[in-house]
Write a protein that holds these residues in place. Structure first.
Motif, PDB file in Angstrom:
ATOM      1  N   GLU A 289       0.811  -1.211   0.000  1.00  0.00           N
ATOM      2  CA  GLU A 289       0.000   0.000   0.000  1.00  0.00           C
ATOM      3  C   GLU A 289       0.849   1.267   0.000  1.00  0.00           C
ATOM      4  OE1 GLU A 289      -3.107   0.027   2.892  1.00  0.00           O
ATOM      5  OE2 GLU A 289      -3.965  -1.860   2.189  1.00  0.00           O
ATOM      6  N   VAL A 290       2.158   1.110   0.054  1.00  0.00           N
ATOM      7  CA  VAL A 290       3.037   2.272  -0.093  1.00  0.00           C
ATOM      8  C   VAL A 290       2.878   2.894  -1.479  1.00  0.00           C
ATOM      9  CG1 VAL A 290       5.063   1.073  -1.005  1.00  0.00           C
ATOM     10  CG2 VAL A 290       5.376   3.093   0.418  1.00  0.00           C
ATOM     11  N   ARG A 291       2.286   2.132  -2.407  1.00  0.00           N
ATOM     12  CA  ARG A 291       2.015   2.656  -3.753  1.00  0.00           C
ATOM     13  C   ARG A 291       1.145   3.911  -3.708  1.00  0.00           C
ATOM     14  NH1 ARG A 291       2.549  -1.267  -7.974  1.00  0.00           N
ATOM     15  NH2 ARG A 291       3.282  -3.293  -7.202  1.00  0.00           N
ATOM     16  N   GLN A 292       0.335   4.045  -2.674  1.00  0.00           N
ATOM     17  CA  GLN A 292      -0.549   5.209  -2.566  1.00  0.00           C
ATOM     18  C   GLN A 292       0.220   6.520  -2.432  1.00  0.00           C
ATOM     19  OE1 GLN A 292      -3.964   4.332   0.226  1.00  0.00           O
ATOM     20  NE2 GLN A 292      -2.794   2.453   0.507  1.00  0.00           N
ATOM     21  N   LEU A 293       1.501   6.436  -2.113  1.00  0.00           N
ATOM     22  CA  LEU A 293       2.313   7.642  -1.947  1.00  0.00           C
ATOM     23  C   LEU A 293       3.035   8.049  -3.229  1.00  0.00           C
ATOM     24  CD1 LEU A 293       3.818   6.840   1.574  1.00  0.00           C
ATOM     25  CD2 LEU A 293       1.876   8.318   1.031  1.00  0.00           C
ATOM     26  N   LEU A 294       2.982   7.230  -4.259  1.00  0.00           N
ATOM     27  CA  LEU A 294       3.656   7.557  -5.513  1.00  0.00           C
ATOM     28  C   LEU A 294       3.197   8.880  -6.140  1.00  0.00           C
ATOM     29  CD1 LEU A 294       3.973   4.087  -7.286  1.00  0.00           C
ATOM     30  CD2 LEU A 294       5.850   5.600  -6.630  1.00  0.00           C
ATOM     31  N   PRO A 295       1.883   9.245  -6.068  1.00  0.00           N
ATOM     32  CA  PRO A 295       1.478  10.503  -6.705  1.00  0.00           C
ATOM     33  C   PRO A 295       2.171  11.749  -6.170  1.00  0.00           C
ATOM     34  CG  PRO A 295      -0.443   9.138  -6.214  1.00  0.00           C
ATOM     35  CD  PRO A 295       0.733   8.496  -5.551  1.00  0.00           C
ATOM     36  N   PHE A 296       2.807  11.666  -5.000  1.00  0.00           N
ATOM     37  CA  PHE A 296       3.447  12.847  -4.437  1.00  0.00           C
ATOM     38  C   PHE A 296       4.895  13.007  -4.900  1.00  0.00           C
ATOM     39  CE2 PHE A 296       0.067  11.551  -1.585  1.00  0.00           C
ATOM     40  CZ  PHE A 296      -0.667  12.725  -1.501  1.00  0.00           C
ATOM     41  N   GLY A 297       5.428  12.004  -5.610  1.00  0.00           N
ATOM     42  CA  GLY A 297       6.741  12.111  -6.235  1.00  0.00           C
ATOM     43  C   GLY A 297       7.835  12.572  -5.304  1.00  0.00           C
ATOM     44  N   ALA A 298       8.635  13.528  -5.791  1.00  0.00           N
ATOM     45  CA  ALA A 298       9.778  14.021  -5.024  1.00  0.00           C
ATOM     46  C   ALA A 298       9.382  14.963  -3.898  1.00  0.00           C
ATOM     47  CB  ALA A 298      10.762  14.735  -5.965  1.00  0.00           C
ATOM     48  N   GLU A 314      11.996   0.905  -5.304  1.00  0.00           N
ATOM     49  CA  GLU A 314      11.856  -0.116  -6.348  1.00  0.00           C
ATOM     50  C   GLU A 314      10.728   0.236  -7.310  1.00  0.00           C
ATOM     51  OE1 GLU A 314      13.302  -3.922  -3.572  1.00  0.00           O
ATOM     52  OE2 GLU A 314      11.181  -3.590  -4.049  1.00  0.00           O
ATOM     53  N   LEU A 315       9.614   0.713  -6.752  1.00  0.00           N
ATOM     54  CA  LEU A 315       8.487   1.078  -7.610  1.00  0.00           C
ATOM     55  C   LEU A 315       8.841   2.254  -8.520  1.00  0.00           C
ATOM     56  CD1 LEU A 315       5.635   0.808  -4.952  1.00  0.00           C
ATOM     57  CD2 LEU A 315       5.978  -0.719  -6.895  1.00  0.00           C
ATOM     58  N   ALA A 316       9.542   3.240  -7.958  1.00  0.00           N
ATOM     59  CA  ALA A 316       9.963   4.383  -8.768  1.00  0.00           C
ATOM     60  C   ALA A 316      10.918   3.953  -9.867  1.00  0.00           C
ATOM     61  CB  ALA A 316      10.603   5.444  -7.874  1.00  0.00           C
ATOM     62  N   ALA A 317      11.827   3.017  -9.546  1.00  0.00           N
ATOM     63  CA  ALA A 317      12.770   2.522 -10.560  1.00  0.00           C
ATOM     64  C   ALA A 317      12.031   1.789 -11.676  1.00  0.00           C
ATOM     65  CB  ALA A 317      13.801   1.606  -9.901  1.00  0.00           C
ATOM     66  N   GLU A 318      10.965   1.059 -11.322  1.00  0.00           N
ATOM     67  CA  GLU A 318      10.185   0.367 -12.356  1.00  0.00           C
ATOM     68  C   GLU A 318       9.524   1.356 -13.306  1.00  0.00           C
ATOM     69  OE1 GLU A 318       7.397  -2.149 -10.405  1.00  0.00           O
ATOM     70  OE2 GLU A 318       8.926  -3.371  -9.398  1.00  0.00           O
ATOM     71  N   VAL A 319       9.023   2.455 -12.762  1.00  0.00           N
ATOM     72  CA  VAL A 319       8.399   3.475 -13.601  1.00  0.00           C
ATOM     73  C   VAL A 319       9.431   4.105 -14.531  1.00  0.00           C
ATOM     74  CG1 VAL A 319       7.214   5.700 -13.590  1.00  0.00           C
ATOM     75  CG2 VAL A 319       6.579   3.941 -11.927  1.00  0.00           C
ATOM     76  N   VAL A 320      10.584   4.487 -13.970  1.00  0.00           N
ATOM     77  CA  VAL A 320      11.639   5.088 -14.785  1.00  0.00           C
ATOM     78  C   VAL A 320      12.116   4.104 -15.844  1.00  0.00           C
ATOM     79  CG1 VAL A 320      13.982   6.000 -14.750  1.00  0.00           C
ATOM     80  CG2 VAL A 320      12.367   6.650 -12.957  1.00  0.00           C
ATOM     81  N   GLY A 321      12.316   2.842 -15.447  1.00  0.00           N
ATOM     82  CA  GLY A 321      12.791   1.837 -16.396  1.00  0.00           C
ATOM     83  C   GLY A 321      11.849   1.637 -17.556  1.00  0.00           C
ATOM     84  N   GLN A 322      10.560   1.726 -17.322  1.00  0.00           N
ATOM     85  CA  GLN A 322       9.593   1.546 -18.398  1.00  0.00           C
ATOM     86  C   GLN A 322       9.762   2.610 -19.471  1.00  0.00           C
ATOM     87  OE1 GLN A 322       5.560   1.225 -17.065  1.00  0.00           O
ATOM     88  NE2 GLN A 322       4.694   1.634 -19.075  1.00  0.00           N
ATOM     89  N   TYR A 323       9.973   3.871 -19.052  1.00  0.00           N
ATOM     90  CA  TYR A 323      10.118   4.941 -20.023  1.00  0.00           C
ATOM     91  C   TYR A 323      11.496   4.923 -20.688  1.00  0.00           C
ATOM     92  CZ  TYR A 323       5.698   6.848 -18.452  1.00  0.00           C
ATOM     93  OH  TYR A 323       4.374   7.016 -18.159  1.00  0.00           O
ATOM     94  N   VAL A 324      12.517   4.495 -19.950  1.00  0.00           N
ATOM     95  CA  VAL A 324      13.847   4.387 -20.550  1.00  0.00           C
ATOM     96  C   VAL A 324      13.835   3.362 -21.670  1.00  0.00           C
ATOM     97  CG1 VAL A 324      16.212   3.643 -20.141  1.00  0.00           C
ATOM     98  CG2 VAL A 324      15.109   5.191 -18.530  1.00  0.00           C
ATOM     99  N   GLU A 325      13.234   2.204 -21.415  1.00  0.00           N
ATOM    100  CA  GLU A 325      13.158   1.158 -22.437  1.00  0.00           C
ATOM    101  C   GLU A 325      12.364   1.632 -23.648  1.00  0.00           C
ATOM    102  OE1 GLU A 325      11.487  -2.228 -20.587  1.00  0.00           O
ATOM    103  OE2 GLU A 325      13.203  -2.614 -19.266  1.00  0.00           O
ATOM    104  N   GLN A 326      11.285   2.358 -23.410  1.00  0.00           N
ATOM    105  CA  GLN A 326      10.469   2.828 -24.518  1.00  0.00           C
ATOM    106  C   GLN A 326      11.227   3.854 -25.357  1.00  0.00           C
ATOM    107  OE1 GLN A 326       6.706   4.433 -23.339  1.00  0.00           O
ATOM    108  NE2 GLN A 326       6.080   4.957 -25.410  1.00  0.00           N
ATOM    109  N   ASP A 327      11.920   4.789 -24.671  1.00  0.00           N
ATOM    110  CA  ASP A 327      12.679   5.816 -25.399  1.00  0.00           C
ATOM    111  C   ASP A 327      13.817   5.192 -26.201  1.00  0.00           C
ATOM    112  OD1 ASP A 327      10.999   7.674 -24.343  1.00  0.00           O
ATOM    113  OD2 ASP A 327      12.372   8.323 -22.761  1.00  0.00           O
ATOM    114  N   GLU A 328      14.501   4.217 -25.612  1.00  0.00           N
ATOM    115  CA  GLU A 328      15.599   3.565 -26.328  1.00  0.00           C
ATOM    116  C   GLU A 328      15.081   2.801 -27.543  1.00  0.00           C
ATOM    117  OE1 GLU A 328      17.444   1.174 -23.402  1.00  0.00           O
ATOM    118  OE2 GLU A 328      18.653   2.795 -22.541  1.00  0.00           O
TER     119      GLU A 328
END
Length: 336
Positions: A289-298, A314-328
């Motif tokens: 349930e720590v996912r509920q805090l993701l909308p507040f970002g940095a 870990e959750l933040a890294a998964e989000v970043v990794g998804q966009y890195v893979e897509q951009d590459e």
């Protein structure tokens, strides 16, 4: 005061010759004693002859001239006035919108005359219990089920739990239906344990010939209170953090009663907030349930426990990794 509570309070006073306590009124209308006292003051200010006597032998009395005229109401219309908190859409889902509308129109005409020139309350107050950004309920309509629930028999329901891919049959003892936050639920005991069954995931049902077997002394209101209180207050994990002060109200709005935004000098002293920060605590049932805090970002920094910090990272890294893979992938597919 909602229109339903307005009528319910006056009807409760009208049906008693002797003074009634505020505790009894609170139990009958489904609100707190403090709310009843506030509603009684509102009735007095509106011109209704409500007498409130304090002390051991005191109570609340509706003096002559202030009663609602219910002689013209049918039994179905009186039954509708006893339902608190349902809006017209939810009454329509029960197949009883016409009875509720006629009941309110009949007593509103008498009530507005007793109170004098002010506009009828139904003309200036409206309710909408649907959650924001809601597309509408799916699944079983409550009007299809309510008939068998009112028969007071055991039900065999086909229900799919959130974690299950296919529905399964189970035998339950129904208390009734609950309308909460724009959704409908069947409230029932299963093997003596209270449960909430969302009608969105109830795919079929069969009434049995056996009468329902409820726990002694437990009403529908008791079962609902037991279920909702346990759901909202259970917390095996508390996550502490520091949040930018400008997002404090947003946190309360999104996370509701699960979050505590501490005042200056309160809360855990692990990491005191900075000048533009507030300390908060999120009550969770599990680490995910720590996912509920993701909308507040940095703008949010988790300070404790360490496993919550690790999981959010870990959750933040998964989000970043998804966009890195897509951009590459898009760069590799471009013109050479």
């Amino acid at each position: 005061m909602t229109p339903d509570r307005f009528f319910a309070l006056l009807l409760a006073l009208q049906t008693r010759r002797d003074p009634v306590t505020t505790t009894d009124l609170a139990a009958e209308t489904g609100v707190s004693v403090r709310t009843v006292l506030r509603d009684l003051r509102w009735l007095q200010d509106a011109g209704f002859p409500v007498l409130v006597e304090r002390g051991r032998w005191g109570g609340v009395t509706l003096l002559p001239g202030g009663a609602l005229d219910t002689a013209r109401l049918t039994p179905a219309e009186r039954d509708q006035l006893a339902l608190h908190g349902l809006d017209d859409r939810q009454r329509h889902q029960l197949g009883a919108a016409a009875d509720g509308r006629r009941a309110r129109e009949k007593v509103a005409a008498r009530a507005s005359g007793a109170a004098g020139p002010p506009l009828p309350l139904s003309a200036v107050v409206t309710t909408d219990s649907r959650p924001w950004f809601w597309s509408g309920a799916q699944g079983l309509e409550p009007s299809a089920l309510v008939g068998d629930v009112r028969r007071g028999v055991r039900l065999r329901i086909r229900y799919r739990r959130a974690a299950e891919s296919a529905p399964a049959w189970q035998l339950v003892d129904p208390y009734g239906l609950l309308a909460k936050a724009g959704r409908w639920y069947l409230v029932a005991d299963r093997s003596g344990t209270p449960r909430l069954y969302s009608l969105e995931r109830l795919t079929d049902w069969r009434p049995t010939a056996a009468p329902r077997r409820l726990r002694p002394g437990i009403t529908l209101a008791d079962a609902v209170a037991e279920l909702t209180t346990g759901w909202e207050t259970s917390a095996d994990l508390r996550i502490h953090g520091l949040l930018a002060a400008r997002h404090a109200e947003r946190a309360r709005r999104i996370l509701g009663s699960r979050v505590t935004v501490h005042r200056p000098g309160e809360g855990p002293a692990l990491s005191p907030p900075g000048p533009d920060q507030v300390a908060l605590t999120l009550s969770c049932r599990n680490l995910e349930e720590v996912r509920q805090l993701l909308p507040f970002g940095a703008d949010l920094l988790i300070t404790d426990p360490p496993e919550a910090r690790t999981r959010l990272r870990e959750l933040a890294a998964e989000v970043v990794g998804q966009y890195v893979e897509q951009d590459e992938g898009e760069e590799g597919a471009g013109p050479s």
